[in-house]
Design a protein around this motif. Structure first.
Motif: not given
Length: 419
Positions: A144-148
């Motif tokens: 999720l952090a990579f996407l955000t």
């Protein structure tokens, strides 16, 4: 074949990531558009803030019913309903002729976010014991952090090129993708359905029992203060960075995207520290990071010396700590209740969403053009509170023993670290 074997670890992580991603998509993709929305509707800052705050309020309040609904009907139908509501709300918001319709549409999106978030956490609890579940949750949070990292910049670029409504159409497309994935690949994961889960008397009695558990309260407070601090910063910083400091929309998107990078680093540290020392000790270390972030946010304000650089440094350090606290808190608050994971996740989610709603409303009402005081002092105090909770309550009550029959994969939930 059981649900875990049918899905496989990779698909489980993807589903949990997507279920959790609806919330940052609903906020971060939209942040750089806030000044444009205010200009188009000629609305006050406090009214435009409601398009964020009402999403969080709806998200928090509706979890109290979505959690038991997931225990009654299963994770799969509730997860599908959540993605569809999110899609419908995003489409309605993209077509909104006025700020009132946009606010209502965002409330509908909040309903969908609540359903997906509750089911994402409950699926992890259904399939894994706590130590392994926290590891899986940190994998999902890392994805999720990579996407955000990309979401805020994407939102800024969309707003610049196509207008702010394009951010909502993008959310609608993501919601459709989630619904299709559930229909095609996600089986039911609940170990057993509870036919009486939605009866009001046992429902509220169950919430009362959950709320009395000291481990639940400790982990929930940790997430509540951390989430409120992050939401408060994100919901109010666009005006300050773009209108006061003259940062471009894309530059502001990079600030928020950089926060996602530090959050990603935090989730990676979390996995490493948990493997070496356990969950409670990992949260203790992150508590000192939260206190350091609070110092970076508060001290420059007391000297009237804040700039985009100092505010960004405080935000990034705060998100580093949150990358450790959040996955631990999500799993920790549900672990004591193996047969009520949905309800426990819902009650915890309601508490930290309510905290964020109060923080966002407070900052919208007190916002003064050109001043960083409300933003820096409010988020600084909340970050400091997160650190104190990590160093006190979680250390005292963070070792979790399940209330009720043991999890099918483990008869003893073992935590390393101090009590």
């Amino acid at each position: 074949m059981n649900a875990k074997a049918a899905m496989g670890l990779a698909l489980i992580v993807v589903v949990v990531t997507l279920a959790t991603a609806m919330q940052p998509l609903g906020t971060d993709l939209y942040l750089a558009a806030l000044p444009a929305i205010r200009n188009e509707y000629a609305a006050k800052v406090g009214v435009v803030q409601l398009t964020l705050a009402v999403l969080v309020f709806s998200f928090g309040l509706s979890q109290l019913l979505w959690g038991p609904a997931a225990d009654r009907f299963g994770r799969r139908p509730v997860l599908l309903t959540g993605f569809l509501l999110y899609t419908a709300g995003a489409a309605l918001g993209a077509l909104a002729p006025g700020i009132e319709v946009l606010i209502a549409a965002r409330a509908m999106q909040g309903l969908g976010i609540a359903a997906t978030m509750v089911c994402g956490r409950a699926i992890v609890r259904d399939l894994f014991e706590q130590q392994r579940g926290t590891h899986v949750m940190t994998m999902a949070m890392s994805m999720l952090a990579f996407l955000t990292m990309l979401i805020p910049v994407t939102g800024a670029l969309l707003t610049e090129a196509l207008g702010w409504r394009s951010t909502l159409w993008s959310m609608a497309l993501c919601g459709v993708g989630g619904a299709v994935l559930v229909l095609l690949r996600v089986p039911e994961t609940a170990p057993a359905l509870k036919p009486d889960a939605l009866r009001l008397r046992p429902l509220f009695a169950g919430y009362a029992r959950i709320a009395r558990n000291p481990a639940f309260r400790s982990w929930t407070l940790l997430n509540s203060f951390g989430y409120a601090a992050n939401f408060g910063f994100f919901s109010s910083s666009a005006y300050l960075f773009i209108e006061t400091f003259g940062v471009t929309r894309v530059g502001f998107g990079l600030v928020i995207g950089g926060a996602s990078i530090t959050y990603l680093i935090g989730t990676m540290l979390c996995r490493r520290w948990i493997a070496a020392d356990g969950i409670v000790a990992s949260v203790r270390r992150a508590g000192f990071l939260s206190l350091a972030a609070a110092t970076l946010l508060i001290v420059p304000q007391l000297a009237d010396a804040h700039s985009p650089v100092t505010l960004t440094a405080g935000l990034w350090l705060m998100l580093l700590a949150y990358g450790i606290h959040q996955p631990c808190g999500h799993v920790g608050m549900a672990t004591p209740f193996p047969l009520q994971a949905g309800a426990a996740s819902a009650l915890g989610g309601f508490v930290f969403a309510a905290a964020a709603f109060l923080c966002g409303t407070w900052m919208g009402l007190l916002y003064r053009s050109g001043s960083a005081a409300v933003l820096s002092l409010t988020t600084g105090v909340l970050a400091a509170s997160t650190g104190v909770i990590a160093l006190t309550l979680v250390q005292r009550h963070g070792r979790v023993q399940p209330c009720g029959p043991p999890h099918p994969e483990s008869s003893i939930l073992h935590f390393k670290g101090p009590s």
